[in-house]
Design an enzyme around this catalytic site. Structure first.
Site, PDB file in Angstrom:
ATOM      1  N   ARG A  95     -25.129  -2.540   8.196  1.00  0.00           N
ATOM      2  CA  ARG A  95     -24.777  -3.915   7.822  1.00  0.00           C
ATOM      3  C   ARG A  95     -25.060  -4.908   8.947  1.00  0.00           C
ATOM      4  NH1 ARG A  95     -19.118  -3.562   4.561  1.00  0.00           N
ATOM      5  NH2 ARG A  95     -19.977  -5.505   3.788  1.00  0.00           N
TER       6      ARG A  95
ATOM      7  N   LYS B  57       0.851  -1.188   0.000  1.00  0.00           N
ATOM      8  CA  LYS B  57       0.000   0.000   0.000  1.00  0.00           C
ATOM      9  C   LYS B  57       0.888   1.240   0.000  1.00  0.00           C
ATOM     10  CE  LYS B  57      -4.040   1.980   2.322  1.00  0.00           C
ATOM     11  NZ  LYS B  57      -5.058   1.799   3.384  1.00  0.00           N
TER      12      LYS B  57
ATOM     13  N   GLU C 248     -18.988  -6.088  10.906  1.00  0.00           N
ATOM     14  CA  GLU C 248     -19.955  -5.343  11.718  1.00  0.00           C
ATOM     15  C   GLU C 248     -20.955  -6.261  12.415  1.00  0.00           C
ATOM     16  OE1 GLU C 248     -18.352  -2.661   8.543  1.00  0.00           O
ATOM     17  OE2 GLU C 248     -19.259  -4.660   8.529  1.00  0.00           O
TER      18      GLU C 248
END
Length: 579
Positions: free
Chosen positions: A355, A242, A327
């Site tokens: 969610r 990244k 979640e």
């Protein structure tokens, strides 16, 4: 603009390049992204990390006929540049500009919207299944990060995919980080793919290819060729970095996920001395509460930094949990904690709490468990757009039995709500926006009375009922225009339960009532007020102000408030029209 990149407005032009030119193209694209994002902030690190992968995919596959899905969608900037949006890339995340995430209405190359994570494998399995039914022969590729693939939905989709013969390629882009470092047992498993014939993916019934260098064009193209020789579903595991190609972003991947404005040459992030935000106050308050009450625990799904829990996580590692992008698990994990003499604060962005709706109802509210939901980023969030606005939480929370729903207008109420919630015996939600907040130097906690409203002004012509930050804004509007004698302003820190005694008194005194909230009008705070007034057979006029029944796209918060008539000028105009 450099030479190679300037030649590309469609991937078919990319396919005329020699493979030896792709490395130079990747360099040009990195410079282009850095040049743009240094002055137009966006998700930097993830995009830098997938440049070679993006070029290789569009070079090898016949897009948009072959279907690509990016998961999470903030990896999609190089994809947008190669698919006809290079010349408008500077409008990224700006009002009337292109989205920061894939958008089906924006381009035929964006086959599926992915503002939230972990949806790509389910979607690509659906697409491939439809193509099989319709006898369409093409490739189906889902690119998913190592943080996203650990989500329950991704694992459910892999389980389904493994039982099929679909021509689906799942590319696991493994860079060991989401926004914060990846967590969980699968992270360790991904580091030890020593046996390509037996691992978690082959156990699911999937063919496995890897592990390869995701920044090496030869390795990538060879892997795609190998995938084409394998019948049925397969997983390609690639390792990337990244922030690749920009030293600062590689060295501090958390900070450079979305750094804001920065000096490209020096790597210095532009500091603008930003005012204190609700998130700052939340982080400070939670740290204090964790210090004072050993029974308090905090849970977040992959948002340690975003929710300002980094200091608490460092100082209380045994009581601050990052459960990854999960979640549903976060909510039920909190429910389990609540059954066993602990006090769980479940810290979730409003848009992500959606969610876990079944878990809120079935695992928390139905059992009346005292889980405290800290609902971050409530209301408009700005340039992340429709996938991230926290506009539905009032409506979907207030309809749940046993649930307390609250929204503070200022620092005092915010800190006191967080303090008061630890004494609850039922589910308790505290919603707060992504905005600045006025703060004081000294503060002492006070326990709040559940369901109690507060009269700010007691004018005699018009009653304004509001909740949350917008109450503080209206207070200032009334002060600045010296309307205190004409306007009654009543703040409702508690949306549920409503202060019914106060509403009865208001209904008797005022022929006109206006409500304001930073959520959708349908089923929200104003709706609940109207429903109660209807039981009183209120004969006066009531006007509900909030967000419209539509998905609102990306722009600054100020621009969005003006768009829906909730800016200060529009509020003042409405008030004056009634008096």
């Amino acid at each position: 603009m450099d030479n190679l990149l300037s030649k590309i407005n469609h991937p078919k032009q990319l396919r005329t390049f020699e493979t030896s030119q792709l490395t130079e193209l990747a360099h040009e694209m990195r410079e282009f992204i850095l040049d743009t994002l240094s002055v137009k902030p966006g998700h930097l690190g993830a995009s830098l990390g997938v440049i070679e992968l993006t070029i290789a995919l569009h070079y090898y596959y016949n897009t948009p006929n072959d279907l690509l899905i990016w998961d999470v969608g903030h990896q999609c900037y190089p994809h947008k540049i190669l698919t006809g949006r290079k010349n408008i890339f500077e409008s990224l995340r700006q009002k009337n500009g292109i989205s920061g995430f894939p958008s089906r209405i924006e381009s035929e190359f964006d086959t599926f919207g992915t503002g939230h994570s972990s949806t790509s494998i389910s979607a690509i399995v659906g697409m491939a299944t439809a193509d099989k039914i319709n006898q369409i022969n093409r490739k189906h590729i889902a690119i998913i990060g190592d943080a996203s693939i650990t989500s329950g939905m991704s694992l459910e989709a892999l389980n389904h995919l493994g039982s099929t013969d679909l021509d689906v390629l799942v590319i696991l882009n493994d860079n060991d980080i989401g926004i914060d470092p990846s967590v969980g047992g699968l992270k360790k498993h991904f580091k030890s793919f020593n046996n390509p014939t037996q691992n978690i993916f082959t156990d699911f019934g999937l063919n496995f290819i890897g592990t390869i260098d995701g920044h090496n064009f030869t390795d990538l193209l060879n892997a795609f060729e190998k995938a084409d020789t394998i019948n049925g579903p397969k997983v390609l595991h690639i390792k990337t970095t990244k922030g690749k190609g920009y030293e600062q972003a590689e060295n501090d991947q958390v900070k450079w996920h979305a750094p804001g404005l920065f000096n490209k040459e020096t790597g210095e992030i532009v500091k603008s001395n930003p005012p204190k935000t609700y998130q700052d106050v939340f982080g400070e308050t939670m740290h204090q509460l964790l210090s004072e009450n050993k029974k308090i625990v905090t849970i977040t799904p992959a948002m340690i930094t975003g929710s300002n829990l980094a200091k608490s996580h460092h100082d209380f590692p045994e009581r601050v949990f990052d459960v990854g992008i999960a979640e549903q698990h976060a909510v039920t994990f909190a429910a389990g904690l609540a059954t066993q003499n602990t006090i769980p604060y479940c810290v979730v962005y409003s848009t992500f709490l959606q969610r876990a709706y079944d878990q809120i109802i079935h695992d928390v509210a139905l059992q009346n468990l005292p889980v405290i939901f800290c609902v971050d980023r409530a209301g408009f969030v700005g340039t992340d757009g429709a996938t991230h606005h926290g506009v539905f939480d009032i409506s979907f929370l207030r309809d749940i039995p046993n649930m307390i729903v609250s929204s503070p207008r200022n620092e005092k109420d915010f800190r006191n709500l967080l303090y008061t919630a630890q004494f609850t015996t039922q589910p308790f939600a505290i919603r707060y926006p992504k905005n600045k907040i006025s703060t004081t130097n000294s503060f002492t906690f006070e326990k709040m009375e559940i369901g109690k409203s507060e009269i700010i002004f007691e004018g005699n012509q018009l009653a304004i009922l509001s909740t949350g930050l917008i109450s503080a804004r209206i207070e200032e509007i009334i002060k600045q225009n010296k309307l205190q004698d004409k306007i009654a302003l009543i703040d409702f820190p508690f949306i549920k339960p409503l202060d019914q005694n106060r509403l009865k008194a208001i209904a008797l005194k005022y022929p006109t009532i206006i409500t304001y909230e930073d959520g959708i009008k349908a089923g929200g705070f104003g709706s609940s007020v109207s429903e109660f007034l209807n039981t009183l057979h209120y004969k006066g006029n009531i006007t509900i102000n909030g967000y419209p029944d539509e998905f609102v796209e990306h722009a600054s918060i100020a621009e969005l408030e003006e768009l829906v008539g909730l800016d200060d000028h529009s509020i003042l105009e409405m008030i004056l029209s009634y008096i």
